[in-house]
Design a protein around this motif. Structure first.
Motif, PDB file in Angstrom:
ATOM      1  N   THR A   1       1.114  -1.267  -0.094  1.00  0.00           N
ATOM      2  CA  THR A   1       0.084  -0.304   0.211  1.00  0.00           C
ATOM      3  C   THR A   1       0.675   1.531  -0.043  1.00  0.00           C
ATOM      4  O   THR A   1       1.940   0.993   0.718  1.00  0.00           O
ATOM      5  N   ILE A   2       0.577   2.534  -1.357  1.00  0.00           N
ATOM      6  CA  ILE A   2       1.547   3.748  -0.823  1.00  0.00           C
ATOM      7  C   ILE A   2       0.055   4.484  -1.302  1.00  0.00           C
ATOM      8  O   ILE A   2      -0.744   4.706  -1.836  1.00  0.00           O
ATOM      9  N   ILE A   3       0.150   5.537   0.070  1.00  0.00           N
ATOM     10  CA  ILE A   3      -0.673   6.223  -0.251  1.00  0.00           C
ATOM     11  C   ILE A   3      -0.560   7.908  -0.332  1.00  0.00           C
ATOM     12  O   ILE A   3       1.049   7.940   0.500  1.00  0.00           O
ATOM     13  N   PRO A   4       0.067   8.764  -0.852  1.00  0.00           N
ATOM     14  CA  PRO A   4      -0.911   8.614  -2.540  1.00  0.00           C
ATOM     15  C   PRO A   4      -0.632   7.364  -3.576  1.00  0.00           C
ATOM     16  O   PRO A   4       0.443   7.555  -3.956  1.00  0.00           O
ATOM     17  N   LYS A   5      -1.720   7.189  -3.602  1.00  0.00           N
ATOM     18  CA  LYS A   5      -1.672   6.245  -4.857  1.00  0.00           C
ATOM     19  C   LYS A   5      -0.573   6.265  -5.873  1.00  0.00           C
ATOM     20  O   LYS A   5      -0.741   7.718  -5.845  1.00  0.00           O
ATOM     21  N   VAL A   6       0.706   5.214  -5.860  1.00  0.00           N
ATOM     22  CA  VAL A   6       1.211   5.330  -6.982  1.00  0.00           C
ATOM     23  C   VAL A   6       0.772   5.326  -8.603  1.00  0.00           C
ATOM     24  O   VAL A   6       0.127   4.781  -8.712  1.00  0.00           O
TER      25      VAL A   6
END
Ligand code: ACM
Ligand code: ZN
Length: 520
Positions: free
Chosen positions: A3-8
């Motif tokens: 998960t990475i926020i903001p979405k890559v």
């Protein structure tokens, strides 16, 4: 899986768990960014990683890519990062910190923002936030790749900007005797040294600072110090309560123009980035309509009404700032395109209504630079009963102009009438700041609420590393009953907004002026 926020923008993951022992960064990296990632690894992860692989490759240029672009590859025992600028590397580091907080897989990432202006506003006028608390907030927004800090420095309830030329502004204007909610004094201001320190703090994180001096309305704190700034030279007090005040700066007196220019001069000494915000919201014309100075000015300029006089006032300040190499941002007020005067073409208008505002949509479509801080999504001072996490994530910014290049910027605002300290600020910010960062960075077209909700568990764990506890789901996405009570609890404010007092005061002043005019 990850998960990475903001979405890559691009994320390719192989189902192959790995262990890495080194990070290699090819690109320009600031000393501060190096320290940030190294300290993160030591303090916040269980890895024994080496970050010794820094290579500054000046042959990398970003002609074709956004300057915040970066890529990350992880395979075998290594993470490789490429970027074109120090700024790109810094954004990459925010992603790396999230990756290192999860299981590691073989992966490939390419990422860049869809919007180049992603701002966060803090109102320090209503409540004074100590420098260290402001720095905490800046740390939080840097984690989510915001790149502008809009620093709202003056309000009816407090003047926070130290002026050498007008010392009363902080001697008197920075203190209100009590607040809506208690009898405790509320006070504080920032010295120029402290402000320069905050600017430097932001710059290390590749965040630019937009200072705001809100004129001509929301200026009771200045009028209390210099009565000659008001129509009728009124003896006023720094406002204690929230609400739109009828006393604003007089737009007919030369002194007002001199004062504002002097303040802008001092502001430009401290704040070195390209934008200055001159406010302009909620400026009722009740005083101007009665004031001989304002009426004479209107006549002299051959304008039709006092709203146009405010546009003249804003344009005057914007022209002045232009001579100092600055670009002006102002809160949007309605105007007609064939009015005698309209806001300067190059003035950036900041919209705080909702997407339904037809006039504003037309302005956006006309190609003028605008910032949207849609108040039904991004006003995170409002309780979750009014703006749920879902509202912050799912509200379309402006109807019909989604991801349109003419939206120059996006901004979320933390007003502080009811947000008196860092603890409440954190409560209001998270989880909405996660959601908003994704709309700002990844773009409105990348919205995927189901996926975002799935990612929240990780977001909560990650932000906990930085001392933020995210409230429970029934708080940030309340159901009917809780929503109702959240709104009801908030609306107790209606009991203390001093509307009756303001209207009685206005009635008395009107009669006094009428009598004075009769005598003449
Ligand atoms: C505003 O919310 N008055 C800009
Ligand atoms: Zn006046």
């Amino acid at each position: 899986m990850i998960t990475i926020i903001p979405k890559v923008e691009i994320l390719e993951v192989e189902e192959k768990e790995i262990n890495i022992s080194a990070i290699n960064i090819v690109g320009q990296i600031s000393d501060f960014a190096k320290k940030e990632i190294e300290e993160f690894i030591i303090e916040k992860t269980a890895f024994k990683l080496s970050c010794s692989g820094y290579e500054i490759d000046f042959s990398l240029t970003c002609d074709e890519k956004n300057k915040e672009w970066y890529s990350i590859d992880m395979k075998d025992t290594k993470m490789s990062v490429v970027s074109f600028t120090e700024e790109g590397t810094y954004r990459a580091i925010q992603t790396i910190k999230q990756i290192l907080s999860q299981k590691l897989f073989v992966l490939h990432i390419e990422d860049e923002p869809k919007n180049n202006f992603r701002a966060f506003m803090l109102d320090t006028g209503r409540y004074f936030y100590p420098v260290n608390d402001i720095k905490k907030i800046i740390d939080y927004i840097a984690l989510y790749k915001y790149n502008y800090f809009h620093f709202h420095l003056t309000e009816d309830q407090g003047w926070r900007f130290e002026s050498k030329k007008y010392p009363k502004l902080t001697e008197i204007g920075s203190t209100r005797s009590h607040t809506n909610f208690g009898f405790k004094k509320e006070e504080g201001f920032y010295t120029k040294e402290q402000l320069k320190d905050i600017v430097e703090y932001c710059h290390k994180r590749f965040i630019k600072v937009i200072p705001e001096i809100d004129i001509p309305g929301h200026t009771m704190s200045a009028l209390a110090c210099y009565p000659e700034l008001s129509c009728f030279d009124r003896k006023l007090k720094v406002a204690t309560h929230w609400g739109v005040k009828f006393d604003i700066m007089c737009a007919g007196k030369d002194f007002t123009y001199t004062f504002c220019k002097d303040i802008l001069d001092e502001l430009c000494e401290v704040f070195t980035d390209e934008f200055i915000h001159i406010g302009g919201d909620e400026a009722p014309k009740k005083r101007w309509e009665l004031c001989e100075h304002c009426k004479n000015k209107l006549k002299e300029l051959n304008l039709d009404n006092m709203e146009q006089l405010q546009i003249y006032f804003a344009n005057y300040m914007a022209d002045y700032l232009k001579t100092k190499g600055k670009q002006t941002i102002a809160w949007y007020n309605k105007f007609e395109k064939d009015d005698k005067i309209t806001p300067n073409e190059d003035m950036i208008l900041q919209f705080w209504g909702t997407k339904e505002d037809k006039e504003f949509c037309e302005i956006v479509k006309s190609g003028r630079r605008v910032i949207t801080s849609n108040s039904s999504a991004y006003y995170i001072d409002l309780p979750y009963g009014y703006i749920t996490l879902s509202d912050s994530y799912n509200t379309q910014c402006i109807t019909g102009v989604q991801d349109n290049k003419s939206i120059f910027g996006y901004e979320t605002c933390l007003w502080t009438e009811y947000v008196k300290d860092l603890k409440k600020a954190k409560f209001n910010m998270f989880p909405r700041v996660f959601a908003i960062s994704e709309i700002f960075w990844s773009g409105e077209n990348a919205r995927d609420y189901a996926r975002f909700l799935n990612d929240l568990d990780f977001c909560k764990k990650y932000i906990a590393k930085f001392g933020v506890e995210v409230p429970a789901k029934n708080v940030y996405n309340p159901k009917k009953v809780r929503k109702f009570f959240s709104k009801l609890w908030f609306e107790k404010r209606q009991l203390v907004w001093q509307g009756v007092y303001l209207n009685v005061d206005n009635f008395l002043l009107k009669n006094k002026v009428k009598k004075m005019n009769k005598k003449k």
